[in-house]
Write an enzyme that holds these catalytic residues in place. Sequence first.
Site: not given
Length: 324
Positions: A234, A263, A282
């Site tokens: 994370r 993000e 990601h």
Amino acid sequence: MFKVAKFHVILTDRAWPDADVERKILGEIDAELIETDGPQDALKEAANADAIGTCWAPIGKDIVDATQKCRVISRFGIGLDNIDVATATARNILVTNVPDYCVDEVSDHALAMLLTCVRKIAFYDQRIHNGEYRLQAGPPLRRLRGQTLGLVGFGNTARALREKALALGLHVIAFTPSGNDHGSGCEMVALEDLLQRSDYVSLHAPYKSETEHLMNADTFAQMKSSAYLINTSRGGLVDQDALATALEDEKLAGAALDVFTPEPPDLQHPIFHDERVIATPHAAFLSEESLQELRTRAARQIVAVLSGERPENIINPEVWTDKN
């Protein structure tokens, strides 16, 4: 004649092109799937929802409290930092996730990042694409075998990464608050010891208040100046400004990051202009197989709850006990 569905299920967001898989599975119990557009739309639909499916969208107290008949919040993923589990539990709403659907993908991604750091693949590739074909342009290379990988967190993904790293000759140590090695025989150490000894530090901890900015100016100062940070967990685990400063002051050799806060991140941040930083969007969880597994298993958990059956993985089992 218009037929009203037996159940109404909200899907707040998705990281895949369509909701066909989910709609087909939910259709087996006559559940209508409603895709919402942003938090306000989800809030508006919450009162009529029998279930909520969510990928990355925040399911805060406002949405949970707005529900009137919701029985389950199904996380299409592993981490739970986007769901107010405490409020859901207080409201007797089950929370589920899929904790192991992408163990292979994320551990592979972390290992690929490590190998890219070791062999300077991204560095040389970028230089060649910029017109420079020169071996001597790169920093010194070290043999991988015998170096130390430190795992911060020791869940499913970290343990899978350990097995792959051992096969390459790395020495692996790990830190977790419990000190539980899960019968693996891995050397468990204190965080400070791990940071001081590791050539590569790979993050696999959950994001919560206790772990926010776990990697900060103080912890970077404890690492070797030749060490690399790898984060496929994370973004909130890392203080990105402190990381940029550590790199600028040459207190770290580099970093490989797949997750960020927020993000999408601000690509003008200094870390994205440092050739010692490898970045991916990601993507560690992603494969055709992992997505199919995730979507199927998360939707099946909604079906199970709405059918009165115990779902595969309950985060707050006390709610199930209360109901049954």
